[in-house]
Design an enzyme around this catalytic site. Structure first.
Site, PDB file in Angstrom:
ATOM      1  N   GLU A 163       0.828  -1.224   0.000  1.00  0.00           N
ATOM      2  CA  GLU A 163       0.000   0.000   0.000  1.00  0.00           C
ATOM      3  C   GLU A 163       0.853   1.262   0.000  1.00  0.00           C
ATOM      4  OE1 GLU A 163      -2.877  -0.221   3.181  1.00  0.00           O
ATOM      5  OE2 GLU A 163      -4.207  -1.475   1.982  1.00  0.00           O
ATOM      6  N   GLU A 216      -6.318  -8.173  -0.237  1.00  0.00           N
ATOM      7  CA  GLU A 216      -6.687  -8.135   1.181  1.00  0.00           C
ATOM      8  C   GLU A 216      -8.155  -7.808   1.328  1.00  0.00           C
ATOM      9  OE1 GLU A 216      -4.607  -5.346   3.595  1.00  0.00           O
ATOM     10  OE2 GLU A 216      -2.670  -5.798   2.703  1.00  0.00           O
TER      11      GLU A 216
HETATM   12  C1  GLA Z   1      -4.071  -2.577   4.964  1.00  0.00           C
HETATM   13  C2  GLA Z   1      -2.690  -3.157   5.149  1.00  0.00           C
HETATM   14  C3  GLA Z   1      -2.660  -4.314   6.097  1.00  0.00           C
HETATM   15  C4  GLA Z   1      -3.516  -4.073   7.299  1.00  0.00           C
HETATM   16  C5  GLA Z   1      -4.911  -3.745   6.849  1.00  0.00           C
HETATM   17  C6  GLA Z   1      -5.867  -3.521   7.979  1.00  0.00           C
HETATM   18  O1  GLA Z   1      -4.789  -3.125   3.956  1.00  0.00           O
HETATM   19  O2  GLA Z   1      -2.098  -3.499   3.935  1.00  0.00           O
HETATM   20  O3  GLA Z   1      -1.313  -4.518   6.474  1.00  0.00           O
HETATM   21  O4  GLA Z   1      -2.997  -3.001   8.020  1.00  0.00           O
HETATM   22  O5  GLA Z   1      -4.871  -2.568   6.092  1.00  0.00           O
HETATM   23  O6  GLA Z   1      -7.163  -3.293   7.507  1.00  0.00           O
END
Ligand code: GLA
Length: 658
Positions: free
Chosen positions: A153, A305
């Site tokens: 991210e 995710e």
């Molecule tokens: C993001 C991050 C993860 C985690 C999630 C929590 O997507 O990539 O590492 O912190 O948020 O929702």
């Protein structure tokens, strides 16, 4: 170029981020057993492992990761290996404070959290490259390795001195001369003329409004710097494993990256998606992000995710009611995902995210969360041979562009009562509720494959984009544009007349006299509906073929909606049902059909390849008409003409037997 299909091999990847360094090795063995029981076939390792892999500068400890890679391979679970560069170890910031980013006030973002790296720091880039090189060299030949996941991210800003130096270099490349920069930034305003490149700063704190084009360029620069960081690591891993795909995970509708441009640099496009289980439009938000990601990927994509239960970053973090995780996961598959993955496998007991769900919650294997994860694994295994690799046909494109978003989001605009994503969501919702499958496209993309194109709002458009829209309509396409479109050029210079003349001609507008923003609770009455957010004082040029007028108030009798042939302009945001009906009518005229007619409210239908997905977003049973005889891949039942879907029910039907 390696592709997602090289990793999936007609499976749907199922699994998630696995952070075993938080657990004793005995737990790893239980994890693997539970993974196998749940049909997990892919885990992402290493995302936040830098301090564990390189505990001291240049000193590596790969032993634990070696054992894990072997364990995964022995159990038939593929590994998406992440470069750990989004969370540098404390020693990096301690030894090299120049690796830490600065906010617009010059304050340092310290270690102790994550993402505390400056994209512009040469020292950070050197260390990130070194750990990436070491990992790639070590695991290139490992049979468990299926894909690379670079960083995590990408989302940081930096206003520090090294960022300033790189920003100046970036601006030189863009403009060549200071004269050109001064012209583009309109520095004649407020005595901002630059006489030396060294005078130019990143968009740091100012007393009052900042130069909007400087801010716009700073956003472009930030996206480009992060992309440079990504590309540097990608090139390293590619050198070692040219046959394996590389990705980095996007945040949905995140303003910090021009994801169109980024997607071109990835082998696999992946996204993290966390709709709020309590949001009545959570499913539509999911659909929007899925449509956008599929369009960036130009084919199957990866849900990198999602949460099996609650997240921990909302005001109140609600779990997913029974069945919702399955429903939203299958929605992603319906809309083109070939991977359904989570953050994270096992819920942490310590650290900042210990209240964020995992596939195995604190309740363990007996908990409802894991039991549902297991059921979903079985469902995905049934769907995979039929769904994986197939495409989702869409007759309509929604245009979206980050640069336009950035330009329109400036301080000093006419209304802060709405944000661009609100408008985008409202338009996508209208199409979603009309069961019209949509792609997203960039305004300079080839639009000819689409029967209709909608523009919720593109405040800034390049000349090329304007010409593209005009040519699309001239070539027989149907275009529907929302308010505040075509106002500015790519330097955020307002077009003469307040809207590009080519667009005014296209819609039949002689003069745009004034913009009339609406207050948050204000509506504008129009013939047959009410509008919100915005209204405009338009003088038509007499060529419109259809007009809907404002009723009452200052704009009484003036056009709210203008149609000239196949080009429509909406100067307000019609209430949801009106926008839905209007777009449904326009789509029908243009020959874009809903996926299925007569669907009950709350049932979403999507075609993927030769499958029909039916997703029920409500709790009370509904009956759906599906003419013909089909097989439901999830139950193996034969379905003739109609079926009933229970709470959060899903059916995946084959084409009717002829
Ligand atoms: C993001 C991050 C993860 C985690 C999630 C929590 O997507 O990539 O590492 O912190 O948020 O929702």
């Amino acid at each position: 170029m390696p592709r997602l299909s090289d990793t999936t091999r007609r499976r749907i990847l199922y699994g998630g981020d696995y952070n075993p360094e938080q657990w004793p090795e005995e737990t790893w063995h239980e994890d693997v057993r539970l993974m196998r029981d749940a049909g997990v076939n892919s885990v992402t390792l290493g995302v936040f492992s830098w301090a564990k892999l390189e505990p001291r500068p240049g000193v590596h400890d790969f032993g634990w990761l070696d054992r894990l890679m072997d364990l995964m391979h022995a159990n038939g679970i593929g590994v998406v290996l992440a470069t750990p560069t989004s969370a540098p170890p404390p020693w990096l910031g301690h030894l090299h404070p120049d690796t830490l980013p600065r906010d617009e006030d010059g304050r340092t973002e310290w270690w102790g959290g994550r993402q505390h790296f400056s994209h512009s720091s040469t020292t950070y880039r050197r260390h990130a490259a070194a750990i990436t090189e070491a990992m790639a060299a070590r695991y290139a030949g490992h049979p468990a390795l299926t894909m690379w996941h670079v960083n995590n991210e990408y989302c940081t800003y930096d206003h520090g001195d090294e960022a300033a130096t790189r920003f100046r270099r970036w601006l030189r490349d863009r403009y060549g001369t200071l004269d050109a920069l001064n012209a583009a930034w309109g520095t004649a305003f407020w005595s901002q003329g630059y006489g030396d490149w060294a005078e130019i700063l990143p968009a740091r704190r100012t007393h009052y409004l900042k130069n909007p084009t400087q801010v716009l360029d700073f956003r472009r620069f930030t996206s480009d710097m992060l992309l440079e960081c990504y590309a540097a690591e990608r090139d390293i891993v590619r050198r070692h494993t040219p046959h394996l795909p590389v990705t980095t995970n996007f945040m949905p509708l995140w303003s910090g990256q021009d994801a169109w441009r980024w997607a071109e640099e990835e082998d696999v496009v992946s996204v993290d998606l966390y709709p709020d289980p309590r949001d009545p439009l959570g499913a539509q938000h999911g659909a929007l992000v899925q449509d956008m990601t599929r369009s960036q990927a130009r084919g199957p994509w990866m849900l990198m995710e999602q949460a099996a239960g609650p997240v921990n970053w909302r005001g109140a973090n609600h779990p997913k009611p029974r069945g919702l995780n399955r429903l939203w996961s299958l929605q992603a598959v319906a809309r083109g995902a070939d991977a359904v993955c989570y953050f994270q496998w096992r819920q942490s007991r310590q650290g900042a995210e210990k209240f964020h769900s995992g596939m195995v919650s604190h309740a363990g294997a007996q908990g409802r969360t894991y039991q549902e994860v297991k059921q979903l694994g079985a469902d995905l295994a049934k769907l995979a041979p039929h769904a994986a690799g197939s495409t989702v046909p869409a007759g309509i494109a929604v245009l979206h562009d980050w640069h336009s978003w950035w330009a329109g989001a400036q301080d000093g605009r006419l209304s802060t009562r709405f944000d661009y994503p609100d408008v985008l969501r409202a338009w996508h919702r209208a199409l979603w509720e009309a069961h019209l499958t949509t792609d997203f496209a960039h305004p300079e993309h080839d639009l000819s494959p689409y029967k209709a194109v909608v523009v919720p709002q593109l405040y800034a458009l390049t000349d090329t984009a304007v010409d593209n829209l005009v040519a699309y309509v001239r070539g027989g396409g149907t275009l529907v544009c929302g308010f505040l479109t075509g106002v500015a050029d790519e330097d955020d210079r307002v077009r003469p007349g307040g809207m590009d003349a080519r667009l005014r001609e296209l819609f039949g507008i002689r003069t745009l006299h004034e913009w009339w923003p609406l207050e948050a609770d204000e509506t504008a009455a129009c013939d047959g509906f009410w509008g919100s957010l915005w209204s405009e004082e338009l003088e038509p040029d007499g060529t419109a073929t259809e007009t809907v007028r404002y009723k009452g108030g200052e704009l009484d009798g003036l056009p709210a909606v203008l149609r000239k042939g196949r080009a429509w302009y909406l100067s307000t945001l019609p209430e949801p049902a009106a926008l839905r009906d209007l777009l449904a009518r326009v789509a029908a005229d243009a020959g874009a059909r809903p996926v299925l007619d007569g669907l009950p409210a709350g049932v979403e239908a999507v075609r993927r390849g030769d499958l029909l997905f039916l997703l029920h977003h409500g709790r009370d049973p509904v009956t759906v008409d599906v003419p013909g005889t089909h097989r439901d891949l999830l139950t193996d039942a034969t379905v003739t003409d109609r079926l009933t879907l229970g709470r959060y029910g899903v059916a995946v039907l084959t084409e009717p037997a002829s």
